[in-house]
Design an enzyme around this catalytic site. Sequence first.
Site, PDB file in Angstrom:
ATOM      1  N   SER A   1       0.746  -1.431  -0.114  1.00 48.93           N
ATOM      2  CA  SER A   1      -0.041  -0.027   0.001  1.00 48.93           C
ATOM      3  C   SER A   1       0.858   1.230  -0.067  1.00 48.93           C
ATOM      4  O   SER A   1       2.147   1.160   0.490  1.00 48.93           O
ATOM      5  CB  SER A   1      -0.855   0.117   1.253  1.00 48.93           C
ATOM      6  OG  SER A   1      -1.179   1.298   1.367  1.00 48.93           O
TER       7      SER A   1
ATOM      8  N   TYR B   1      -1.328  -0.959  10.665  1.00 48.97           N
ATOM      9  CA  TYR B   1      -1.742  -1.209   9.256  1.00 48.97           C
ATOM     10  C   TYR B   1      -0.414  -0.901   8.268  1.00 48.97           C
ATOM     11  O   TYR B   1      -0.036  -1.697   7.692  1.00 48.97           O
ATOM     12  CB  TYR B   1      -3.076  -0.521   8.594  1.00 48.97           C
ATOM     13  CG  TYR B   1      -3.270  -0.714   7.048  1.00 48.97           C
ATOM     14  CD1 TYR B   1      -3.948  -1.965   6.637  1.00 48.97           C
ATOM     15  CD2 TYR B   1      -2.873   0.207   6.137  1.00 48.97           C
ATOM     16  CE1 TYR B   1      -3.912  -2.326   5.486  1.00 48.97           C
ATOM     17  CE2 TYR B   1      -3.220  -0.027   4.793  1.00 48.97           C
ATOM     18  CZ  TYR B   1      -3.719  -1.346   4.545  1.00 48.97           C
ATOM     19  OH  TYR B   1      -3.879  -1.516   2.850  1.00 48.97           O
TER      20      TYR B   1
HETATM   21  N1  LIG Z   1      -8.613  -0.968  -0.643  1.00 49.40           N
HETATM   22  C1  LIG Z   1      -7.795  -0.116  -0.848  1.00 49.40           C
HETATM   23  O1  LIG Z   1      -7.754   1.085  -1.017  1.00 49.40           O
HETATM   24  C2  LIG Z   1      -6.261  -0.686  -0.674  1.00 49.40           C
HETATM   25  C3  LIG Z   1      -5.391   0.141  -0.765  1.00 49.40           C
HETATM   26  C4  LIG Z   1      -4.067  -0.317  -0.680  1.00 49.40           C
HETATM   27  C5  LIG Z   1      -3.921  -1.666  -0.573  1.00 49.40           C
HETATM   28  N2  LIG Z   1      -4.971  -2.453  -0.329  1.00 49.40           N
HETATM   29  C6  LIG Z   1      -4.559  -3.881  -0.068  1.00 49.40           C
HETATM   30  O2  LIG Z   1      -5.184  -4.649  -0.840  1.00 49.40           O
HETATM   31  C7  LIG Z   1      -5.589  -6.132  -0.400  1.00 49.40           C
HETATM   32  C8  LIG Z   1      -7.331  -6.182  -0.726  1.00 49.40           C
HETATM   33  O3  LIG Z   1      -7.962  -5.276  -0.094  1.00 49.40           O
HETATM   34  P1  LIG Z   1      -9.517  -4.839  -0.411  1.00 49.40           P
HETATM   35  O4  LIG Z   1      -9.665  -3.369  -0.413  1.00 49.40           O
HETATM   36  O5  LIG Z   1      -9.993  -5.751  -1.428  1.00 49.40           O
HETATM   37  O6  LIG Z   1     -10.139  -5.580   1.032  1.00 49.40           O
HETATM   38  P2  LIG Z   1     -11.609  -6.244   1.368  1.00 49.40           P
HETATM   39  O7  LIG Z   1     -12.531  -5.629   0.287  1.00 49.40           O
HETATM   40  O8  LIG Z   1     -11.686  -5.792   2.685  1.00 49.40           O
HETATM   41  O9  LIG Z   1     -11.297  -7.808   1.123  1.00 49.40           O
HETATM   42  C9  LIG Z   1     -10.352  -8.300   2.004  1.00 49.40           C
HETATM   43  C10 LIG Z   1     -10.269  -9.764   1.677  1.00 49.40           C
HETATM   44  O10 LIG Z   1      -9.531 -10.357   2.439  1.00 49.40           O
HETATM   45  C11 LIG Z   1     -10.244 -11.552   3.138  1.00 49.40           C
HETATM   46  N3  LIG Z   1      -9.882 -11.936   4.552  1.00 49.40           N
HETATM   47  C12 LIG Z   1     -10.017 -11.109   5.613  1.00 49.40           C
HETATM   48  N4  LIG Z   1      -9.657 -11.776   6.704  1.00 49.40           N
HETATM   49  C13 LIG Z   1      -9.282 -12.946   6.408  1.00 49.40           C
HETATM   50  C14 LIG Z   1      -8.812 -13.992   7.063  1.00 49.40           C
HETATM   51  N5  LIG Z   1      -8.503 -14.085   8.401  1.00 49.40           N
HETATM   52  N6  LIG Z   1      -8.357 -15.233   6.132  1.00 49.40           N
HETATM   53  C15 LIG Z   1      -8.695 -15.172   5.180  1.00 49.40           C
HETATM   54  N7  LIG Z   1      -8.828 -14.165   4.375  1.00 49.40           N
HETATM   55  C16 LIG Z   1      -9.448 -12.962   4.760  1.00 49.40           C
HETATM   56  C17 LIG Z   1     -11.778 -11.329   2.983  1.00 49.40           C
HETATM   57  O11 LIG Z   1     -12.438 -12.206   2.825  1.00 49.40           O
HETATM   58  P3  LIG Z   1     -13.202 -13.074   3.907  1.00 49.40           P
HETATM   59  O12 LIG Z   1     -13.907 -11.956   4.837  1.00 49.40           O
HETATM   60  O13 LIG Z   1     -14.440 -13.717   3.177  1.00 49.40           O
HETATM   61  O14 LIG Z   1     -12.277 -13.948   4.795  1.00 49.40           O
HETATM   62  C18 LIG Z   1     -11.573 -10.432   1.573  1.00 49.40           C
HETATM   63  O15 LIG Z   1     -11.511 -11.237   0.562  1.00 49.40           O
HETATM   64  C19 LIG Z   1      -5.437  -5.784   1.104  1.00 49.40           C
HETATM   65  O16 LIG Z   1      -4.282  -6.486   1.350  1.00 49.40           O
HETATM   66  C20 LIG Z   1      -5.262  -4.347   1.408  1.00 49.40           C
HETATM   67  O17 LIG Z   1      -4.623  -4.043   2.395  1.00 49.40           O
HETATM   68  C21 LIG Z   1      -6.238  -1.955  -0.369  1.00 49.40           C
END
Ligand SMILES: NC(=O)c1ccc[n+]([C@@H]2O[C@H](COP(=O)([O-])OP(=O)(O)OC[C@H]3O[C@@H](n4cnc5c(N)ncnc54)[C@H](OP(=O)(O)O)[C@@H]3O)[C@@H](O)[C@H]2O)c1
Length: 267
Positions: free
Chosen positions: A135, A148
């Site tokens: 990130s 985070y």
């Molecule tokens: N969104 C942003 O703006 C952003 C920016 C920079 C980086 N990122 C990074 O991109 C990645 C994806 O983010 P996102 O925005 O798509 O997040 P999200 O919509 O909250 O999705 C998170 C995913 O992780 C899974 N997860 C959560 N806890 C888990 C666990 N204990 N075991 C297995 N799976 C788990 C969730 O599925 P379940 O709940 O079904 O387990 C879901 O599929 C993350 O690493 C985040 O830090 C996101």
Amino acid sequence: MEIMNAHVVVTGASRGIGAAIAREMHKRGATVTVVARSADALAALADEIDGHALAADLTDRGELEGLIARAEAHAPVDVLVNNAGIDEAGLFWEMDADGLRRLIDLNVTAAMELTRQALPGMVERGRGHIVNLSSMASVGNFPGLTAYAATKAALSHFSAGLRADLRGLPVGVTNVQVGFVSPTDMTDKILEYGPTFRAQRRFDRLALLPRTDRDRLASAIMSAVEADRRHVLRPRRAWGLAKLTELPRRLVENVLVGVSARDQDPT
Ligand SMILES: NC(=O)c1ccc[n+]([C@@H]2O[C@H](COP(=O)([O-])OP(=O)(O)OC[C@H]3O[C@@H](n4cnc5c(N)ncnc54)[C@H](OP(=O)(O)O)[C@@H]3O)[C@@H](O)[C@H]2O)c1
């Protein structure tokens, strides 16, 4: 590494960026194994993309153990996308101990452990790629995201170390450093926290950190794997931040050209 006919494992693929990456990889001809906790959402996605679902809580040591071997029941893993991640927006000292442990277990330990499980096979087969979802928070601190951001800094540094260890081998590493991504639950949730929202609004006014579209990001990640690029940096206008942080890593890497991480001869 060519995606066509590759076996790709995407963690955190029940929604958000992970689901978009899984769909993109499928479109390019990969067989995809999707991993997360929500078994129903995973099964529906696996059905849609003709892939495999592996329900697991990656913060649970027992479920993490042997996960790559379970995915390899179908085929050897060619690409591992460490995408699963959570955030806990708030003041660091107001986090509870369990929340802090889960954050580190998922964002850092699970990514490193799955990579540890996947790499021996990739190195042996002479084919593979690791993608880590870091990130922009790994290079600059946003209020409310202290823990985070620290996990993402660890992941970015891990990516750089892996690339150095794998130098000369046909196994690549891509580190994804991205600002706010839409639409995602994560972005919606962290912006409910006042200080993070106000920090984002400041960046918005300066036009420094526009949102990155989730599907475009997935497509950029796919292309980076195919071209063996070490970084995906979004939004593009913030690339300078990430490059400056990368500079000391690159300097050390260049000074150490010719010093193999795999030659264990003590002299
Ligand atoms: N969104 C942003 O703006 C952003 C920016 C920079 C980086 N990122 C990074 O991109 C990645 C994806 O983010 P996102 O925005 O798509 O997040 P999200 O919509 O909250 O999705 C998170 C995913 O992780 C899974 N997860 C959560 N806890 C888990 C666990 N204990 N075991 C297995 N799976 C788990 C969730 O599925 P379940 O709940 O079904 O387990 C879901 O599929 C993350 O690493 C985040 O830090 C996101």
